[in-house]
Write a protein that holds these residues in place. Structure first.
Motif: not given
Length: 186
Positions: A127, A130, A133-134, A139, A142-143, A145-146, A149-150
């Motif tokens: 986490y 991630m 990275d964001l 960013t 959130l898209d 896909e993200t 995943a969460l």
């Protein structure tokens, strides 16, 4: 409903919210309350920070998650900072929750405590990476896909590893022990 690995997560609607499922209950009230709070935290993230799906809104995010939601007056930099702050708050709530779970597991002498603690450490490390990275990517949304995943990250742990210690807890409460059930509450 989209269902990776057989776990129903989000309905096909723009908000991508998770509807609490009764079978997620572990029947340990304080833990179930915290799980519900974490799910609600993810739902608030989705409501506030998920890029609209193309065709569902007049606004489409670009590939970098930059854009806004209808009625949003935050600029990309402010939105990015707000997103990272919200993700960090959710991380803090998760850390506290994991401490509570681990305290309960110690109290019931759960034989798989070390493995469960390791899973908690791995989940938090994933986490945090991630979020980093964001943050590096600046960013601001959130898209889908993200967010999926969460959702899978949270729900998968609740219905998997957490179910195992809840079963151990239930067995202790149902069988006479030297400890009374009141001594086992988290």
């Amino acid at each position: 409903q989209w269902s990776p690995g057989g776990i129903a997560l989000a309905e096909a609607k723009p908000m991508f919210s998770i509807s609490w499922q009764d079978h997620w209950n572990l029947h340990i009230d304080p833990i179930d309350e915290e799980h519900r709070a974490l799910v609600e935290g993810l739902n608030r993230l989705a409501e506030r920070f998920v890029a609209p799906l193309p065709g569902l809104s007049g606004q489409e995010g670009n590939g970098n998650g930059v854009g806004g939601t209808p009625g949003d007056d935050l600029g990309a930099v402010d939105r990015h900072r707000a997103l990272i702050t919200a993700l960090e708050i959710l991380a803090d709530q998760t850390r506290e929750h994991f401490k509570h779970e681990e305290a309960l597991m110690r109290a019931i002498d759960y034989p798989e405590l070390a493995a469960h603690r390791s899973e908690h450490a791995l989940l938090l490390a994933e986490y945090v990476e991630m979020v980093r990275d964001l943050d590096r990517q600046a960013t601001s949304l959130l898209d889908a896909e993200t967010l999926a995943a969460l959702q899978h990250w949270l729900v998968g742990h609740m219905v998997g590893a957490d179910r195992e210690y809840a079963n151990h807890y239930a067995a202790l409460i149902q069988s006479p022990q030297e400890q009374s059930p009141g001594d086992l509450s988290p």
